[in-house]
Each structure stands twice: as structure tokens, then as C-alpha cells.
Design a protein around this motif. Structure first.
Motif, short mmCIF file in Angstrom:
data_model
loop_
_atom_site.label_atom_id
_atom_site.label_comp_id
_atom_site.label_asym_id
_atom_site.label_seq_id
_atom_site.Cartn_x
_atom_site.Cartn_y
_atom_site.Cartn_z
N MET A 1 0.87 -1.19 0.00
CA MET A 1 0.00 0.00 0.00
C MET A 1 0.92 1.25 0.00
N PRO A 2 0.73 2.12 -1.02
CA PRO A 2 1.66 3.25 -1.10
C PRO A 2 1.63 4.09 0.19
N LEU A 3 2.79 4.58 0.52
CA LEU A 3 2.95 5.39 1.72
C LEU A 3 2.27 6.74 1.47
N THR A 4 1.30 7.10 2.27
CA THR A 4 0.65 8.42 2.08
C THR A 4 0.82 9.21 3.38
N GLY A 5 0.68 10.51 3.25
CA GLY A 5 0.81 11.37 4.43
C GLY A 5 1.43 12.69 4.05
N GLU A 6 1.56 13.53 5.05
CA GLU A 6 2.09 14.88 4.81
C GLU A 6 3.62 14.83 4.79
N TYR A 7 4.21 15.34 3.73
CA TYR A 7 5.67 15.35 3.61
C TYR A 7 6.23 16.53 4.41
N GLU A 8 7.20 16.22 5.25
CA GLU A 8 7.90 17.26 6.02
C GLU A 8 9.34 17.31 5.53
N PRO A 9 9.70 18.33 4.75
CA PRO A 9 11.06 18.35 4.19
C PRO A 9 12.13 18.34 5.29
N SER A 10 13.28 17.82 4.92
CA SER A 10 14.38 17.74 5.88
C SER A 10 14.82 19.13 6.30
N THR A 11 15.30 19.23 7.52
CA THR A 11 15.85 20.51 7.97
C THR A 11 17.20 20.74 7.31
N SER A 12 17.74 19.69 6.68
CA SER A 12 19.04 19.83 6.02
C SER A 12 18.80 20.27 4.58
N GLU A 13 19.23 21.49 4.26
CA GLU A 13 18.91 22.10 2.97
C GLU A 13 19.41 21.26 1.80
N TRP A 14 20.65 20.75 1.90
CA TRP A 14 21.22 19.99 0.76
C TRP A 14 20.44 18.70 0.54
N VAL A 15 19.87 18.17 1.60
CA VAL A 15 19.09 16.94 1.44
C VAL A 15 17.74 17.25 0.82
N ARG A 16 17.06 18.28 1.37
CA ARG A 16 15.72 18.54 0.82
C ARG A 16 15.80 19.04 -0.62
N ASP A 17 16.89 19.76 -0.94
CA ASP A 17 17.05 20.23 -2.33
C ASP A 17 17.32 19.05 -3.26
N GLN A 18 18.14 18.10 -2.77
CA GLN A 18 18.44 16.94 -3.62
C GLN A 18 17.17 16.11 -3.84
N VAL A 19 16.41 15.93 -2.79
CA VAL A 19 15.15 15.17 -2.91
C VAL A 19 14.23 15.85 -3.93
N ALA A 20 14.09 17.18 -3.80
CA ALA A 20 13.16 17.91 -4.67
C ALA A 20 13.57 17.82 -6.14
N GLU A 21 14.87 17.99 -6.39
CA GLU A 21 15.37 18.00 -7.78
C GLU A 21 15.29 16.59 -8.39
N TYR A 22 15.60 15.59 -7.56
CA TYR A 22 15.55 14.20 -8.03
C TYR A 22 14.12 13.86 -8.43
N GLU A 23 13.18 14.19 -7.53
CA GLU A 23 11.76 13.85 -7.81
C GLU A 23 11.23 14.66 -9.00
N ARG A 24 11.59 15.94 -9.03
CA ARG A 24 11.09 16.83 -10.11
C ARG A 24 11.58 16.34 -11.48
N SER A 25 12.78 15.79 -11.50
CA SER A 25 13.38 15.39 -12.79
C SER A 25 13.17 13.90 -13.09
N GLY A 26 12.39 13.24 -12.24
CA GLY A 26 12.17 11.80 -12.47
C GLY A 26 13.45 11.00 -12.35
N GLY A 27 14.35 11.52 -11.48
CA GLY A 27 15.60 10.79 -11.25
C GLY A 27 16.67 11.04 -12.30
N THR A 28 16.43 12.02 -13.20
CA THR A 28 17.47 12.28 -14.22
C THR A 28 18.45 13.36 -13.75
#
Ligand code: F42
Length: 149
Positions: A1-28
Motif C-alpha cells: 500500500m503506497p505510503l501516504t501522508g504529509e511530507y515534512e522536508p528535511s531541515t538539512s537544505e542539501w538533502v531537501r534540495d536533492q530530494v526535490a530535484e531528483y523527484e522533479r526530474s524523475g531521477g534524471t
């Protein structure tokens, strides 16, 4: 069952930016650890205290469709917080390795099995060996298999 819920970005900027860019680009894009060229995956867990979705990048250590999740945190004396999330709910886990995220179940490995996966992890990302030398904390390793596997 897919994980659902409210996403709380990391307090670590480099991590949350990497997550955002990875997801936005479909991992490219943002799919390596800075300029090392070594691949990462995006992991989603459920916060053990907040119940929110927590996303972070880990080095990609894959073998026969399973992934090692190495709680190294750069050799810090304490476990990363996501370690406690997965201990609390090992089935609240998604891994994105490319365009799509899938549901996984994690199990912490020990003994022979851990040694086998640790060797794979160090082969994929040699600094893991230095991190372990840097701390008396035994760096834990989870192995994640597909939930529908
Ligand atoms: N970390 C690793 O441990 N291993 C790796 O191989 C690795 C590779 C990697 C590659 C690229 C990259 O950008 C980062 C990489 N990191 C790697 C760092 C990793 O992404 C994490 O940032 C790091 O492991 C620390 O994890 P953490 O869970 O301690 O995250 C911190 C930074 C964080 O985001 N904390 C949150 C915050 O808001 O401060 C809370 C996170 C959380 O899970 N909170 C829980 C909750 O309930 O919401 C509460 C937890 C508690 O018990 O307090």
C-alpha cells in the motif's frame, strides 16, 4: 500500500534540495552524491514521532533488486533519525531509483548477511569504510526488498 501522508522536508537544505530535484526530474538530475558521480536513491520513511513522511537521499547499493540502506550519517556518533523511523515501521518505506518510487520492506541485517551487504556498500561507496573507522558506533544496515516481491 503506497505510503501516504504529509511530507515534512528535511531541515538539512542539501538533502531537501536533492530530494526535490531528483523527484522533479524523475531521477534524471540530482541523482549522484554531489560531484562524486556516485548514484543515490531517494528514500521515504514515516517519522516515528511526527508520523509525517520524511524523505532523504542514500547512496545506491543494489543487488538482485534489493537495496542496502546504510545508516552511516558520515560516521557521526549517533544514528540518523531515519534509522529510528525504519525500526518503528519497517514497512513504511518507499525507494525511488529512477523515475518511479516503489514500496519496500526493510529488515536490519547482522552477522554474515550484514558482512556481505557491507562489502557491497563499501564497493559502491568506499567512504563508508572510513565512516566506520571514525566512530565506535556500529553503523547499522537495513536491506530493503520490494513489498510486492
Ligand atoms: N546519509 C546516510 O546515513 N547514508 C548515506 O548513504 C547517505 C547518502 C547521501 C547522499 C546524498 C545526500 O544528499 C545525503 C546523503 N545522506 C546519507 C544524508 C541523509 O540523506 C540524511 O540527511 C542523514 O542520514 C541524516 O538523516 P536524519 O534522518 O537524521 O535527517 C536529518 C537531517 C533530518 O532531516 N532530520 C529531520 C529534521 O527535521 O531535523 C527529522 C527527521 C525525522 O525522521 N524526524 C522524526 C519524525 O518523527 O519526523 C523524528 C525522529 C526522532 O526520533 O526525533
Amino acid at each position: 500500500m503506497p505510503l501516504t501522508g504529509e511530507y515534512e522536508p528535511s531541515t538539512s537544505e542539501w538533502v531537501r534540495d536533492q530530494v526535490a530535484e531528483y523527484e522533479r526530474s524523475g531521477g534524471t538530475r540530482a541523482n549522484t552524491l554531489q560531484d562524486t558521480g556516485l548514484p543515490v536513491v531517494i528514500v521515504t520513511s514515516r517519522g516515528a514521532k511526527t508520523g509525517k513522511l520524511r524523505k532523504f537521499a542514500l547512496m545506491r547499493v543494489e543487488h538482485d533488486g534489493e537495496y542496502a540502506l546504510v545508516a552511516s550519517k558520515g560516521g557521526a556518533p549517533d544514528h540518523p533519525q531515519w534509522y529510528w523511523n525504519l525500526k518503528a515501521d519497517p514497512a513504511a518505506l518507499m525507494i525511488q531509483d529512477g523515475p518511479e518510487a516503489f514500496d519496500y520492506v526493510a529488515r536490519e541485517v547482522t552477522g554474515e548477511e550484514k558482512a556481505e551487504w557491507w562489502a557491497r556498500a563499501v564497493a559502491a561507496y568506499p567512504p563508508y569504510a572510513e565512516y566506520q573507522e571514525r566512530t565506535t558506533r556500529e553503523i547499522p544496515v537495513f536491506v530493503a526488498r520490494r513489498a510486492d516481491g
